[in-house]
Design an enzyme around this catalytic site. Structure first.
Site, PDB file in Angstrom:
ATOM      1  N   GLY A 202      34.149  26.427  44.023  1.00 26.35           N
ATOM      2  CA  GLY A 202      34.984  26.102  42.862  1.00 26.35           C
ATOM      3  C   GLY A 202      35.638  24.748  43.062  1.00 26.35           C
ATOM      4  N   GLY A 203      36.808  24.599  42.467  1.00 32.98           N
ATOM      5  CA  GLY A 203      37.521  23.323  42.550  1.00 32.98           C
ATOM      6  C   GLY A 203      37.864  22.935  43.972  1.00 32.98           C
TER       7      GLY A 203
ATOM      8  N   GLY B  31      16.247  -9.458  44.172  1.00 30.97           N
ATOM      9  CA  GLY B  31      17.685  -9.170  44.070  1.00 30.97           C
ATOM     10  C   GLY B  31      18.203  -8.536  45.338  1.00 30.97           C
TER      11      GLY B  31
HETATM   12  C1  HXC Z   1      42.285  36.329  47.231  1.00 34.28           C
HETATM   13  C2  HXC Z   1      40.419  36.636  48.510  1.00 34.28           C
HETATM   14  C3  HXC Z   1      39.786  35.561  47.846  1.00 34.28           C
HETATM   15  C4  HXC Z   1      40.506  34.858  46.838  1.00 34.28           C
HETATM   16  C5  HXC Z   1      38.433  36.356  49.314  1.00 34.28           C
HETATM   17  N1  HXC Z   1      39.551  37.109  49.381  1.00 34.28           N
HETATM   18  N2  HXC Z   1      38.557  35.413  48.371  1.00 34.28           N
HETATM   19  N3  HXC Z   1      41.658  37.015  48.191  1.00 34.28           N
HETATM   20  N4  HXC Z   1      41.750  35.276  46.568  1.00 34.28           N
HETATM   21  N5  HXC Z   1      39.978  33.819  46.206  1.00 34.28           N
HETATM   22  C6  HXC Z   1      39.807  38.209  50.290  1.00 34.28           C
HETATM   23  C7  HXC Z   1      38.989  39.449  49.961  1.00 34.28           C
HETATM   24  O1  HXC Z   1      39.654  40.224  48.989  1.00 34.28           O
HETATM   25  C8  HXC Z   1      38.952  40.136  51.317  1.00 34.28           C
HETATM   26  O2  HXC Z   1      40.187  40.781  51.546  1.00 34.28           O
HETATM   27  C9  HXC Z   1      38.881  38.984  52.286  1.00 34.28           C
HETATM   28  O3  HXC Z   1      39.361  37.850  51.578  1.00 34.28           O
HETATM   29  C10 HXC Z   1      37.488  38.682  52.754  1.00 34.28           C
HETATM   30  O4  HXC Z   1      36.652  38.601  51.623  1.00 34.28           O
HETATM   31  P1  HXC Z   1      35.240  39.326  51.563  1.00 34.28           P
HETATM   32  O5  HXC Z   1      34.807  39.289  50.152  1.00 34.28           O
HETATM   33  O6  HXC Z   1      35.328  40.646  52.241  1.00 34.28           O
HETATM   34  O7  HXC Z   1      34.381  38.369  52.477  1.00 34.28           O
HETATM   35  P2  HXC Z   1      32.875  37.939  52.309  1.00 34.28           P
HETATM   36  O8  HXC Z   1      32.013  39.118  52.037  1.00 34.28           O
HETATM   37  O9  HXC Z   1      32.554  37.099  53.486  1.00 34.28           O
HETATM   38  O10 HXC Z   1      32.823  37.019  51.003  1.00 34.28           O
HETATM   39  C11 HXC Z   1      33.508  35.801  50.976  1.00 34.28           C
HETATM   40  C12 HXC Z   1      33.534  35.221  49.537  1.00 34.28           C
HETATM   41  C13 HXC Z   1      34.097  36.293  48.563  1.00 34.28           C
HETATM   42  C14 HXC Z   1      32.109  34.859  49.146  1.00 34.28           C
HETATM   43  C15 HXC Z   1      34.362  33.964  49.597  1.00 34.28           C
HETATM   44  O11 HXC Z   1      35.300  36.815  49.107  1.00 34.28           O
HETATM   45  C16 HXC Z   1      34.376  35.729  47.226  1.00 34.28           C
HETATM   46  O12 HXC Z   1      33.454  35.567  46.414  1.00 34.28           O
HETATM   47  N6  HXC Z   1      35.656  35.463  46.955  1.00 34.28           N
HETATM   48  C17 HXC Z   1      36.067  34.936  45.689  1.00 34.28           C
HETATM   49  C18 HXC Z   1      35.691  33.500  45.574  1.00 34.28           C
HETATM   50  C19 HXC Z   1      36.231  32.906  44.320  1.00 34.28           C
HETATM   51  O13 HXC Z   1      35.712  33.193  43.223  1.00 34.28           O
HETATM   52  N7  HXC Z   1      37.303  32.146  44.448  1.00 34.28           N
HETATM   53  C20 HXC Z   1      37.914  31.485  43.369  1.00 34.28           C
HETATM   54  C21 HXC Z   1      37.069  30.240  43.154  1.00 34.28           C
HETATM   55  S1  HXC Z   1      37.717  29.301  41.870  1.00 34.28           S
HETATM   56  P3  HXC Z   1      40.314  42.088  52.462  1.00 34.28           P
HETATM   57  O14 HXC Z   1      41.748  42.449  52.336  1.00 34.28           O
HETATM   58  O15 HXC Z   1      39.373  43.077  51.863  1.00 34.28           O
HETATM   59  O16 HXC Z   1      39.911  41.672  53.840  1.00 34.28           O
HETATM   60  C22 HXC Z   1      38.676  28.264  42.651  1.00 34.28           C
HETATM   61  C23 HXC Z   1      39.343  27.361  41.721  1.00 34.28           C
HETATM   62  C24 HXC Z   1      39.989  26.255  42.460  1.00 34.28           C
HETATM   63  O17 HXC Z   1      38.820  28.266  43.799  1.00 34.28           O
HETATM   64  C25 HXC Z   1      40.385  25.282  41.414  1.00 34.28           C
HETATM   65  C26 HXC Z   1      41.001  24.077  41.996  1.00 34.28           C
HETATM   66  C27 HXC Z   1      41.153  23.046  40.980  1.00 34.28           C
END
Ligand code: HXC
Length: 511
Positions: A167-168, A401
């Site tokens: 993401g961002g 160039g």
């Molecule tokens: C809160 C999060 C999190 C998030 C992961 N966790 N991402 N908690 N916010 N963004 C937590 C999970 O709930 C989990 O908690 C622990 O971290 C580990 O995650 P898992 O999913 O078990 O790990 P894994 O299987 O390795 O997968 C990793 C991952 C997945 C691929 C990163 O967690 C995922 O898809 N997360 C969401 C990614 C996402 O969409 N982020 C937002 C992107 S948008 P527990 O308690 O169960 O251990 C963004 C915008 C930024 O970032 C903009 C800036 C301008």
């Protein structure tokens, strides 16, 4: 709080998300945030800042568990004695996700680094914006982006991607000077495979979409693709050794004992046949101090080679056309790769060595439609703008160039050398003869013989360095074996180079 209670709290802050999550991290072949810092920094040099910070949100169960440090370890320490500010995201705490307090900690060390003129290293391993905290997470990212931009050109910023960066979140590393990725355990993308499938119906794995190899070979987003985390950290340390602390300092000069600096092998490196390729890295290695060439962006736009090197202990940036890939032609990717590297070196007082063997810009619809004009202009602009000492050696072709662009005398190079094999002309002799002697050739009894004759005539005139040298466009025609000696002297005399900046807000590089 008693001393004992404080000690317990500090110990708790070092546990991250707990043993189970640490094991899960290790099982994925990854180190923890603190293990990475231990390897990166000199023993016992790390001083933590903000280890007791916690998140403030109480939404979605966040009131139940608080992790000291809020998923990022921040502070300062030394790398081979050099002070560094550093942050290391802790995936074991809420997936290293970034929210208000986490972002504030990163911003704090960035601000300290800027005030104190010290490089910043970020070790990224995060699930992105903390979903439970909503807009404050987005705001936190924006605060970091703003600081990245303020720090750009002021202090070096290095980003190692050690896990997810999606993401961002990708835009903070993208705003820094160098990105290093670890193969198989790190990835970067603006939208992940699921969203890609929904929007474009493409099926792609995370590794293929945004893994280290993809960003090294296809997109050029990463500058290094490392086999494992240890290699990533080793490369971070090596990289820092070539660059100074900030834009007002020069890189550290290593002690060098002068020996025989002649490099006889260079006399035979350029093949007799001007169309035969050779490996420019051989030339770079011969010219550099032993084992000092450290290549950047190795597998991206391989028709240009860039990297750091040392010449009699002095750190330099090398930009070299690569005759063994697409004859060293300049295309869109090579221009952007070269321009970015030149601008980094210029921002941080690293002198530039250009090795030129370039047949021109790559022709064709693909290049034109992808903007070879504005992208080629980036490289031209970067060289024109650079005020660090810059020296060019024309080893063979310097055509069209591309002759101007590749750090010619006309755009401010300090010293221009040419080898006797240099060919400096508007274009190759055959093409030139075909155009300017078109009528004479077509009306000749034997057009093939005539073309050859005219080609030779043109080559005698221009396929050499002497015409350019007679005009002073080339300062000296030198034997290849003398090049290292000449360069050592030429960089030495340029070390106090001063160029007064033209008063303006900033230029407008053709982005
Ligand atoms: C809160 C999060 C999190 C998030 C992961 N966790 N991402 N908690 N916010 N963004 C937590 C999970 O709930 C989990 O908690 C622990 O971290 C580990 O995650 P898992 O999913 O078990 O790990 P894994 O299987 O390795 O997968 C990793 C991952 C997945 C691929 C990163 O967690 C995922 O898809 N997360 C969401 C990614 C996402 O969409 N982020 C937002 C992107 S948008 P527990 O308690 O169960 O251990 C963004 C915008 C930024 O970032 C903009 C800036 C301008």
């Amino acid at each position: 709080m008693s001393n004992k209670e404080l000690e317990n709290k500090i110990a708790e802050s070092k546990l991250g998300g707990g043993k189970k999550r640490i094991d899960a991290q290790h099982n994925k072949g990854k180190l923890t945030a603190r293990e990475r810092l231990e390897i990166l920094l000199d023993t016992n040099s790390f001083e933590e800042i903000g280890g007791l910070v916690t998140h403030r949100s109480t939404n979605f169960g966040l009131d139940k568990t608080k992790f000291l440090g809020d998923g990022v370890v921040t502070g300062y320490g030394t790398v081979n004695g050099r002070l560094i500010y550093v942050y290391s995201q802790d995936f074991t705490v809420l997936g290293g996700s970034l929210a208000e307090a986490h972002a504030e900690k990163i911003c704090k060390i960035m601000e300290l680094a800027m005030k104190n003129g010290v490089p910043i290293i970020g070790l990224n391993d995060s699930g992105g914006a903390r979903i439970q905290e909503g807009v404050v997470s987005l705001g936190g990212y924006a605060d970091i982006f703003y600081n990245n931009t303020k720090a750009s050109g002021l202090v070096p910023q290095l980003s190692a991607i050690m896990g997810p960066c999606a993401g961002g979140a990708v835009y903070s590393p993208a705003l820094t000077d160098f990105i290093l990725m670890t193969k198989n355990t790190s990835y970067m993308f603006v939208t992940g495979p699921n969203v890609v499938k929904t929007v474009t119906n493409e099926e792609v794995s995370a590794e293929e979409l945004g893994g280290a190899d993809t960003h090294m070979i296809k997109s050029g987003v990463t500058h290094f693709a490392c086999e494992n985390e240890l290699e990533t950290i080793k490369n971070l340390k090596k990289l820092i050794s070539y660059i100074p602390q900030n834009c007002e300092e020069i890189p550290e000069n290593l002690h060098y004992e002068f020996k025989d600096e002649k490099r006889l092998k260079l006399n035979s490196v350029v093949p007799k046949n001007p169309n035969q390729p050779y490996e420019i890295r051989e030339v770079i290695n011969q010219l550099s101090d032993p084992d000092s060439f450290f290549e950047v962006h190795k597998e991206f736009a391989e028709n240009i080679v860039v990297g750091f090197s040392r010449l009699a202990g002095r750190s330099i940036g090398v930009v070299a056309n690569q005759p063994s890939v697409m004859a060293g032609v300049l295309d869109v990717d090579a221009s952007v790769k070269g321009a970015r590297f030149v601008r980094f070196c210029d921002a941080f007082n690293i002198p530039l060595l250009v090795l030129e063997d370039v047949p021109g810009f790559l022709p064709g619809t693909d290049q034109e439609w992808n903007g070879i004009i504005s992208n080629g202009a980036k490289l031209l602009y970067a060289f024109c703008e650079a005020t660090v000492p810059r020296i060019t050696v024309i080893t063979r072709k310097a055509y069209g160039g591309a002759y101007d662009v590749m750090n010619s005398k006309h755009i401010g190079a300090d010293m221009n050398f040419a080898w006797p094999t240099a060919e400096i002309a508007v274009m190759g002799a055959k093409g030139a003869a075909e155009i300017i002697f078109k009528k004479e050739i077509s009306s000749a009894k034997d057009p093939v013989k005539k073309l050859k004759e005219k080609q030779e005539e043109y080559a005698t005139m221009f396929a050499n360095p002497y015409n350019a040298a007679s005009r002073g466009y080339v300062d000296e025609v030198i034997l290849p074996s003398d090049t290292r000696e000449k360069l050592i002297k030429a960089f030495k005399i340029s070390e106090n180079k001063k160029v007064s900046p033209i008063k303006k807000k900033h230029g407008n590089i053709p982005l």
